[in-house]
Design a protein around this motif. Sequence first.
Motif, mmCIF file in Angstrom:
data_model
loop_
_atom_site.group_PDB
_atom_site.id
_atom_site.type_symbol
_atom_site.label_atom_id
_atom_site.label_comp_id
_atom_site.label_asym_id
_atom_site.label_seq_id
_atom_site.Cartn_x
_atom_site.Cartn_y
_atom_site.Cartn_z
ATOM 1 N N TRP A 516 0.822 -1.213 0.000
ATOM 2 C CA TRP A 516 0.000 0.000 0.000
ATOM 3 C C TRP A 516 0.857 1.264 0.000
ATOM 4 O O TRP A 516 1.774 1.418 0.804
ATOM 5 C CB TRP A 516 -0.911 0.025 1.224
ATOM 6 C CG TRP A 516 -1.750 1.266 1.311
ATOM 7 C CD1 TRP A 516 -1.618 2.284 2.203
ATOM 8 C CD2 TRP A 516 -2.844 1.611 0.467
ATOM 9 N NE1 TRP A 516 -2.560 3.252 1.974
ATOM 10 C CE2 TRP A 516 -3.333 2.862 0.909
ATOM 11 C CE3 TRP A 516 -3.469 0.999 -0.620
ATOM 12 C CZ2 TRP A 516 -4.417 3.506 0.299
ATOM 13 C CZ3 TRP A 516 -4.547 1.623 -1.224
ATOM 14 C CH2 TRP A 516 -5.004 2.857 -0.770
ATOM 15 N N ASP A 517 0.516 2.167 -0.922
ATOM 16 C CA ASP A 517 1.159 3.471 -0.979
ATOM 17 C C ASP A 517 0.137 4.541 -0.596
ATOM 18 O O ASP A 517 -0.744 4.883 -1.403
ATOM 19 C CB ASP A 517 1.689 3.749 -2.384
ATOM 20 C CG ASP A 517 2.261 5.156 -2.509
ATOM 21 O OD1 ASP A 517 2.836 5.651 -1.519
ATOM 22 O OD2 ASP A 517 2.111 5.764 -3.592
ATOM 23 N N LYS A 519 0.436 7.691 -0.366
ATOM 24 C CA LYS A 519 0.557 8.945 -1.117
ATOM 25 C C LYS A 519 -0.337 8.955 -2.349
ATOM 26 O O LYS A 519 -0.947 9.971 -2.677
ATOM 27 C CB LYS A 519 2.016 9.168 -1.522
ATOM 28 C CG LYS A 519 2.952 9.428 -0.353
ATOM 29 C CD LYS A 519 4.381 9.632 -0.826
ATOM 30 C CE LYS A 519 5.321 9.862 0.356
ATOM 31 N NZ LYS A 519 6.733 10.026 -0.101
ATOM 32 N N THR A 520 -0.400 7.849 -3.044
ATOM 33 C CA THR A 520 -1.233 7.774 -4.258
ATOM 34 C C THR A 520 -2.535 7.034 -4.023
ATOM 35 O O THR A 520 -3.390 6.980 -4.913
ATOM 36 C CB THR A 520 -0.458 7.074 -5.396
ATOM 37 O OG1 THR A 520 -0.041 5.770 -4.952
ATOM 38 C CG2 THR A 520 0.753 7.883 -5.817
ATOM 39 N N TYR A 524 0.439 -1.551 -5.021
ATOM 40 C CA TYR A 524 1.381 -1.813 -6.110
ATOM 41 C C TYR A 524 2.147 -3.110 -5.853
ATOM 42 O O TYR A 524 2.344 -3.509 -4.692
ATOM 43 C CB TYR A 524 2.416 -0.688 -6.224
ATOM 44 C CG TYR A 524 1.849 0.658 -6.569
ATOM 45 C CD1 TYR A 524 1.591 1.025 -7.892
ATOM 46 C CD2 TYR A 524 1.584 1.594 -5.557
ATOM 47 C CE1 TYR A 524 1.080 2.279 -8.206
ATOM 48 C CE2 TYR A 524 1.075 2.846 -5.860
ATOM 49 C CZ TYR A 524 0.826 3.185 -7.187
ATOM 50 O OH TYR A 524 0.316 4.426 -7.481
ATOM 51 N N THR A 526 5.651 -5.083 -5.518
ATOM 52 C CA THR A 526 6.897 -4.607 -4.902
ATOM 53 C C THR A 526 8.068 -5.464 -5.367
ATOM 54 O O THR A 526 7.893 -6.532 -5.965
ATOM 55 C CB THR A 526 6.839 -4.682 -3.359
ATOM 56 O OG1 THR A 526 6.890 -6.057 -2.939
ATOM 57 C CG2 THR A 526 5.586 -4.007 -2.819
ATOM 58 N N SER A 532 10.463 -1.749 -2.053
ATOM 59 C CA SER A 532 10.254 -0.725 -3.083
ATOM 60 C C SER A 532 9.041 -1.072 -3.942
ATOM 61 O O SER A 532 8.846 -2.237 -4.313
ATOM 62 C CB SER A 532 11.494 -0.604 -3.984
ATOM 63 O OG SER A 532 12.630 -0.261 -3.228
ATOM 64 N N PHE A 533 8.248 -0.046 -4.262
ATOM 65 C CA PHE A 533 7.092 -0.244 -5.133
ATOM 66 C C PHE A 533 7.519 -0.303 -6.601
ATOM 67 O O PHE A 533 8.443 0.404 -7.015
ATOM 68 C CB PHE A 533 6.087 0.904 -4.979
ATOM 69 C CG PHE A 533 5.448 0.996 -3.629
ATOM 70 C CD1 PHE A 533 4.759 -0.082 -3.089
ATOM 71 C CD2 PHE A 533 5.527 2.175 -2.883
ATOM 72 C CE1 PHE A 533 4.159 0.010 -1.843
ATOM 73 C CE2 PHE A 533 4.939 2.275 -1.635
ATOM 74 C CZ PHE A 533 4.253 1.188 -1.114
ATOM 75 N N LYS A 535 6.013 1.081 -9.320
ATOM 76 C CA LYS A 535 4.951 2.080 -9.265
ATOM 77 C C LYS A 535 4.316 2.322 -10.631
ATOM 78 O O LYS A 535 4.511 3.364 -11.265
ATOM 79 C CB LYS A 535 5.481 3.378 -8.666
ATOM 80 C CG LYS A 535 4.463 4.088 -7.790
ATOM 81 C CD LYS A 535 5.127 5.077 -6.865
ATOM 82 C CE LYS A 535 4.130 5.652 -5.872
ATOM 83 N NZ LYS A 535 4.746 6.599 -4.936
ATOM 84 N N GLN A 554 -8.221 2.662 3.148
ATOM 85 C CA GLN A 554 -7.643 2.277 1.862
ATOM 86 C C GLN A 554 -8.734 2.126 0.803
ATOM 87 O O GLN A 554 -8.565 2.548 -0.344
ATOM 88 C CB GLN A 554 -6.857 0.968 2.021
ATOM 89 C CG GLN A 554 -5.569 1.114 2.813
ATOM 90 C CD GLN A 554 -4.927 -0.222 3.158
ATOM 91 O OE1 GLN A 554 -5.575 -1.276 3.124
ATOM 92 N NE2 GLN A 554 -3.649 -0.200 3.522
#
Length: 668
Positions: A516-517, A519-520, A524, A526, A532-533, A535, A554
Amino acid sequence: MHPKKYFYILVALVITQANFAQEKYKILELSKNNLNYTGNPTEASYKEALAFSDKGAWFAYGLLAPSEVQAGFAGPFLMTQQNGVWLSTSFVSMHLINEQQQEVMDWKKSLVTQTSYNSHLEQKFQDNTLRVEQQLVFLSGHTAIQKTSITNISSKPIVFTPTYYSKIHLTDLQLSVEQNALKIVSTKSNAVGYLQFIKEQSSNIQVTNKGFKATTNKVVLKPNETKEMVISQTFIFPQYNWKTEQEEITNANFATVLDQTKQVKENQLAHLKAQMKPIYQTDPYTIFMSKLVLTLQNNTRIAAEGLQHDGLFPSYHYQGFHGFWAWDSWKHAAAIAHYDAQLAKNQIRALFDFQEPNGFIPDCIFRDTSIETNNYRNTKAPLAAWAVWEIYQQTKDLAFITEMYPKLQKYHAWWYNERDNDQDGICEFGATDGSLIAGKWESGMDNAVRFDHSKMLKNNEKAYSIDQESVDLNAFLYAEKNYLNQMATVLKLSQDQKKWKQESSTLKKQLQIQFWDPKTGWFYDTTLDGTSFIKQMGCEGYLPLWAGVATSKQARAIKNNLMDPNTFNTLVPLPTLAANNPKFKPDNGYWRGPIWLDQSYFGIHGLEKQGFKKESQQLTYKLIHNAEGALNKGMSIRENYHPLSGKGLEAESFSWSAAHYLLLLLNN
C-alpha cells in the motif's frame, strides 16, 4: 354452424394460440436475432460470421447472406478438426426440381425472414405457389436436426422432387454411403460425420467428386397440403456410441425436440431474470442477459478425446482459443453456476483432471494435442476456490465441496511450495521452464507494464519466480484462504478452519502494509524484498478491494482513484492501466490500457462489497452502455474494449466477458 362464423372462430383460435406461444416463450421471443449469424462461408477458413451451436456440440451453423441464400443453413462450422473449419457453404441445401428439371422456387427472391433464437435457427420463403419453412435445432451434443415444411398455397397441384446437393471445402474428407446414410471421415479428425434422411427415405445418395447429391421420392402437393422432411447431421467422437445416437435420432420427434429445447432455454433465462438486481429487470437488460447466455452456449463443448469433462472455449470464433484455460474456466463456472450447475461443476473438473501430484494446474488443455499442446509452462491466478464456492452457494451440494476441497488444498499449497522464492509467505508469479514470457502468462496479464523490467529467479529444477511480489496474486491467495475456510466450516473440519483463519489474518496485515502506498492511494507490486514499489498504477491495484484486504481508509482512497476520469473512470471503465500513465495504450494495447471485463468486474464488485453502491452502479451503467454493441442486437461480446472510444477489440464471442457481464447483472 355457418361456414363464415366457423372461419372467424378458427382465425381467433389461431391468433390466440400464437399469442400463447409467444407468452410461453416470452424471453426467447424478445431475444431473437440477438447475434448476427449471417454470412457466406465460401471457403474453409472463412472467419467473418458468427455461428450457432447448442448442447455442447463441436459444430455450428449460420444463416446465409440474403444475396447468396439457399434452402439450407450455412455450414456446418467444424470444431472437430484443426482450429475450426467450414465444411461447406451449405452442406444440406435443398432444391425442388420439377419434371422439366428446373428449380421450382427462386430462393433469393422468395426469402421472407431469417431468425435466430437461443434455441434454434429458422428461415422462411414464399412465392405465388409455395411456402417453405426451415428450422434447425440440436438434438444432442452430437446431432443437429433440420426440418423443412413445404406448403402448396396455389390452387393447383404442384409436382417436384426434393434434391439435395452440396460442394465441400475440405480436401481431407472421404465420403461414402453406409446403410442409406452419408458417412464423412476425415484424416484430420477422429470424429465421424453422418447425414441421414429421417422422415423421407432417400431413394438415392451419390458421392460426387466435390461433395454429394441425394434425391428423395417425387412429391405431389395438392392445394393447401404440406410436406415435411427431416434430416439429421451428426459429428461424433469415438468415445461415444454411434448406434445409440442413431436410435435417438430415429425415435426423435422434431416438434417435441424443438419445444423441449425452447422450454429449457426459457426456463434458464427466466431463472436468471429472477436473480437479476431489480434495476436490471427490464427488457433491454433481459435481452442483454440472454445474449450473454447465448455467447456462453455457443462456446460450450462436451467432453471429447483429451478433454474429459464438458467446458467452454474462451471463443470458438478465434482459432487460438479452441481449448480450456484455467482462470477462464474458474470465471466461466462462477457465472454458469447461476443457471447450469452441472456444466459449471464439469468446467472446474475439466482442469483438475490434469492436476499434478504436487498440486499444479496447467494453464490450458486441448482436445487434440497434435494441433495444440497442453501448456504446462505456467498456471494461472488462483481463483478456483472462488468458483467452487460460487457453485456451492447456488447448489448447496456438499458432495461437490467434499470432492474439490482436498484438490483445492493441494493447489493452494503449491503456490507456497513453488512460487515463494524467499520463503516470506508472499508469493510471486512464475514458470516451470524459467522463461519470462511464461511467467507473465501466469499472471494472465501478458504484457502488463509492471513486468517491463522483470527477471526470472530459480526456486528449484522445475520452479521459477519473477523477481517481484505481486499484489493481485497475494490478494487472490488471501481470498482463497477465506473460501477454503468456508468449505472447511461446512465440512466440519475444525482444525482446518483454525489454520485458514490464522493464515488469512496474517496475510491480510502483510498485504495492507507491504503493497500500500498512502501517497497515491493505491496497491502496487513490490520488489522481492518488499521495500520498493513497482509504481505502475494498474488494475492489479484494486484487486485487494474485491478480496476484502483493504482497510476502510484504503478502500475510500481506491474508490476515489476508480471514480477519477483521469485514471480509471474512462468512457468504458476500468482500464487495465491508469489513463494518465505515459505507457497507456488504449487501442490494441492488450493489458496496457484496454478494458478487460473480468478486471472491471472485480473492481466494480469490490466497490459494491465495500458499500460504494452508487459508484458501482454508475460504473456498471457505463460498462454496459458504452461498450460497442453490448446492448445492440446482432453484435457480439468482445474480448476487450477501447476505454476511450468503446470500440470492441480482439476476439469476438468471448466467454469470460459474457460471464462477468452476467455476474454484474445478478444479485451476488
